[in-house]
Design an enzyme around this catalytic site. Structure first.
Site, mmCIF file in Angstrom:
data_model
loop_
_atom_site.group_PDB
_atom_site.id
_atom_site.type_symbol
_atom_site.label_atom_id
_atom_site.label_comp_id
_atom_site.label_asym_id
_atom_site.label_seq_id
_atom_site.Cartn_x
_atom_site.Cartn_y
_atom_site.Cartn_z
ATOM 1 N NE ARG A 79 -3.708 1.873 2.977
ATOM 2 C CZ ARG A 79 -3.641 2.804 3.936
ATOM 3 N NH1 ARG A 79 -2.530 2.945 4.653
ATOM 4 N NH2 ARG A 79 -4.665 3.603 4.175
ATOM 5 C CD GLU A 170 -6.636 6.529 9.976
ATOM 6 O OE1 GLU A 170 -6.372 5.436 10.508
ATOM 7 O OE2 GLU A 170 -6.188 7.621 10.406
ATOM 8 C CD GLU A 276 -3.797 3.458 8.061
ATOM 9 O OE1 GLU A 276 -3.602 3.731 9.274
ATOM 10 O OE2 GLU A 276 -3.975 4.327 7.193
#
Length: 343
Positions: A79, A170, A276
């Site tokens: 990523r 996020e 994550e």
């Protein structure tokens, strides 16, 4: 020697049986789901670390390309974050293309994470790129589309088509504040998501678009966000989650995250991915237990819709930006935490 009709018939019967057994084995052999499960790492800091000559070593203490070390520990996906116009020459388009090409040559699948900022975007910070600050909302949607298309098309021109693309990082309360702040205008946030989605699909119809929130255990947060996005016609393929538990609460949070993942699948019909994870480097055995468990739980999601788990910046060690949730020890060798990805 000439074969009799009887022998020829027996030979035909035997061959038929062998073909039937072979066909049925091919039809009914166990599905190899583990081969498609993404076991990954976000290594957005790697270019910068290497520019300052930080070295990495394998389990035996031999200096090695850290991507090869991650691969040797069972990882199959990488990523990379993208900033629009960062003040340093890392995590920009050129850097991301270079690292994505490098990772793909080693056999990694690729996730691209658009922050839509010049710096870190997270639940507390969703700052517009400086070049976008004076744009109208209509122009902001165009900027999201153009930036997303440009980066992905450049990757494609260099032979890389990401398997997954995050439109925002996020985004617990939207992105590109204040225009795209979800608590102020969920419809605006949904429109920005759609601009990113449309750009991704224009470059690659097979790339899966992720909307990513932190605190994967927080079902109320996820229901609020994805109910709102559904109401406002947002388009996406996958729900992404972050999870950073402590050494004392990881078992509880993992259980809550699994409940949330299954709820997302049932409620919205979407796939889920852990974009994550991380845990304090000082507790590698506990981190291994945590990772082993969250990988197992993600694989168990209803309908096989748990796509994978990505460790955030495992290569960090020592004093690097004072980050303490890497998975390499002070000598630059991987801790046993990474063994969780070996299966």
């Amino acid at each position: 020697m000439r074969k009799s009709p009887k022998n020829i018939f027996k030979l035909f019967i035997c061959l038929s049986l062998l073909l039937s057994i072979s066909f049925n084995w091919g039809q009914h052999k166990p599905a190899e789901a583990a081969a498609t499960f993404a076991k990954g790492a976000d290594v957005g800091w790697l270019s910068e670390m290497e520019s300052y000559n930080w070295a990495f070593y394998n389990d035996s203490g031999v200096k090695q390309d850290v991507l090869q070390t991650l691969k040797d520990h069972g990882m199959n996906s990488i990523r990379l974050r993208v900033w629009v116009n960062p003040s340093i020459n890392f995590s920009n388009k050129a850097d991301v293309v270079k690292q994505a090409v490098r990772a793909q040559k080693l056999g990694f699948r690729i996730m691209i994470d658009f922050h839509y900022s010049d710096t870190w975007a997270d639940p507390a910070n969703q700052t517009k790129p400086s070049a976008w600050t004076s744009k109208s909302f209509t122009d902001l949607k165009t900027a999201v589309y153009d930036h997303t298309y440009d980066v992905l098309n450049t990757l494609k021109s260099n032979g890389v088509t990401p398997e997954w693309v995050q439109v925002g990082n996020e985004t617990n309360n939207g992105m590109l504040w204040a225009d795209g702040k979800a608590s102020v205008s969920m419809s605006n946030f949904a429109a920005l998501i759609n601009s990113g989605y449309n750009a991704v699909k224009a470059v690659s119809s097979t790339s899966k678009v992720i909307v990513h929130l932190s605190n994967g255990y927080d079902n109320a947060l996820f229901r609020w966000m994805f109910d709102g996005l559904k109401t406002n016609g947002a388009k996406y393929d996958v729900i992404g989650m972050s999870l950073y538990p402590t050494t004392s609460n990881w078992s509880t949070l993992n259980a809550q995250t699994l409940t949330n993942m299954n709820d997302m699948v049932a409620r919205y019909g979407k796939e889920v991915i852990i974009s994550e994870v991380g845990m304090d480097v000082s507790a590698p055995a506990t981190a291994k237990a945590f990772l082993t468990d969250i990988i197992s739980k993600t694989k168990s999601v209803t309908g096989g819709k748990g796509l994978g788990v990505f460790y955030w910046e495992p290569e960090c060690y020592g004093t690097w930006y004072s980050y303490t949730k890497g998975a390499f020890d002070s000598s630059g060798k991987p801790t046993i935490a990474l063994d969780a990805f070996l299966n």
